[in-house]
Design an enzyme around this catalytic site. Structure first.
Site, PDB file in Angstrom:
ATOM      1  N   THR A  20       0.830  -1.209   0.000  1.00 32.33           N
ATOM      2  CA  THR A  20       0.000   0.000   0.000  1.00 32.33           C
ATOM      3  C   THR A  20       0.860   1.252   0.000  1.00 32.33           C
ATOM      4  OG1 THR A  20      -1.827  -1.125   1.068  1.00 32.33           O
ATOM      5  CG2 THR A  20      -1.742   1.244   1.355  1.00 32.33           C
ATOM      6  N   ASP A 100       0.282  -6.734   4.848  1.00 34.49           N
ATOM      7  CA  ASP A 100      -0.411  -8.011   5.067  1.00 34.49           C
ATOM      8  C   ASP A 100       0.510  -9.153   5.475  1.00 34.49           C
ATOM      9  OD1 ASP A 100      -2.819  -6.819   4.546  1.00 34.49           O
ATOM     10  OD2 ASP A 100      -3.002  -7.559   2.496  1.00 34.49           O
TER      11      ASP A 100
HETATM   12  N1  ASP Z   1      -2.661  -5.579   0.704  1.00 34.86           N
HETATM   13  C1  ASP Z   1      -1.641  -4.604   1.017  1.00 34.86           C
HETATM   14  C2  ASP Z   1      -0.297  -5.319   1.042  1.00 34.86           C
HETATM   15  O1  ASP Z   1      -0.067  -6.062   1.961  1.00 34.86           O
HETATM   16  C3  ASP Z   1      -1.942  -3.982   2.330  1.00 34.86           C
HETATM   17  C4  ASP Z   1      -0.950  -2.977   2.834  1.00 34.86           C
HETATM   18  O2  ASP Z   1       0.159  -2.826   2.362  1.00 34.86           O
HETATM   19  O3  ASP Z   1      -1.319  -2.271   3.807  1.00 34.86           O
HETATM   20  O4  ASP Z   1       0.487  -5.168   0.131  1.00 34.86           O
END
Ligand code: ASP
Length: 322
Positions: A20, A100
């Protein structure tokens, strides 16, 4: 006193892997409908103003949503971390990563490389395009921790807190301060760019041959995670034991997330005993967010303890079976 300019410069290498923190949305107010792993690590760094004496190099190792983390990315990341850490002029490293599976990547690096120089993973809960993204602050803090000189090993920086690889867990789905360190608490905090250290992390123990073994495989030994719960049955374990078809590797290990003090429902425990009798290695942990099993908890075998969490233990067992 004459200051040696070369020595006063701290070089930190930043590896981008996605997440993210590198996410892009259609609008600045969209903090959910974004695509993770899009913005290059070079752009994440471009917006920062580094303190005098801190020099950052960067390299894009992957560009993924960390929910899709793979062994191949871990292998590439491990190679680049090992390469840069071996450079005498590099003081430390920062890895931008999705939240994650961040704790699993931190644990992987801690287990296979056990570095003494700092390897600081950082992340964000809001995409880079958000009105008020948290990534730049986290990255800025991570760079300062990597250059600080008082901390070594694999650590995580998020929302002003510093966590050890062995303790860190994602504990919240949307809060900016999404990570916790359980009973141990964080290693420190970053206050206005300055690290206030509460304690040192426990260094990893490098198994000299492990990294070579990890680099030489296309898949880790298959270890699955099962949960004990009310009305649990043995069906899931028994179907995991059934001879897999095609190119699915045979089951080598099972980590059971037990209830409370690592207790396991009798029906599930019977199936786990069957698995063990067939040569599958069984480890037992707890599904509780805090604490660890402190007795044999026998309503389900005296299997070795799955620590420091069942998630990390699944990876540890796969590495142990290599
Ligand atoms: N789905 C994203 C990831 O793990 C969530 C994040 O980075 O907060 O890459």
């Amino acid at each position: 006193m004459q200051v040696n300019r070369e020595e006063s410069v701290k070089k930190v290498v930043v590896l981008g892997t996605g997440g993210t923190i590198a996410g892009r949305a259609q609008s600045v107010t969209d903090e959910i409908g974004y695509t993770a792993g899009v913005v290059p690590v070079a752009d994440l760094l471009a917006g920062l103003s580094l303190p005098a004496g801190l020099v950052a190099e960067h390299e894009q190792v992957a560009q993924t949503d960390s929910k899709d983390m793979t062994l191949a990315i871990w292998q590439r990341l491990g190679q680049r971390v090992a390469h840069h850490l071996a450079r005498p002029e590099v003081a430390g490293m920062v890895i931008t990563h999705g939240t994650d599976t961040l704790e699993e990547t931190a644990w992987f690096l801690h287990q296979v490389l056990a570095p003494t120089k700092p390897v600081v993973l950082t992340c964000a809960m809001r995409p880079a395009t958000a009105l008020m993204p948290d990534g730049p602050q986290n990255l800025n803090d991570a760079l300062r921790v990597a250059a600080d000189g008082r901390i070594g090993g694999v650590v995580v920086v998020c929302a002003g807190r510093l966590h050890a690889a062995q303790d860190v867990t994602k504990v919240h789905t949307w809060r900016l301060d999404a990570f916790g360190s359980g009973d141990a608490g964080p290693l420190g905090v970053i206050e206005a760019g300055e690290l206030r250290l509460f304690r040192q992390s426990v260094p990893g123990r490098a198994d000299p041959g492990l990294w070579a073994r990890v680099q030489g495989v296309r898949a880790l030994p298959r270890v699955e995670l099962v949960f004990s719960h009310a009305d649990a049955q043995g069906h899931l374990v028994r179907s995991l034991l059934a001879a897999p078809g095609g190119d699915i590797p045979p089951l080598r290990g099972l980590v059971v997330a037990g209830t409370g003090n690592g207790t396991v429902h009798t029906a599930l425990a019977e199936a786990l005993e069957e698995a063990q009798a067939q040569g599958v290695v069984v480890w037992r942990g707890t599904r509780c967010a805090l604490g660890r099993p402190v007795t044999s908890g026998r309503s389900g075998g005296d299997w070795p303890l799955a620590e420091p969490s069942v998630i990390k233990a699944r990876l540890s067992l796969a590495l142990a079976l290599l």
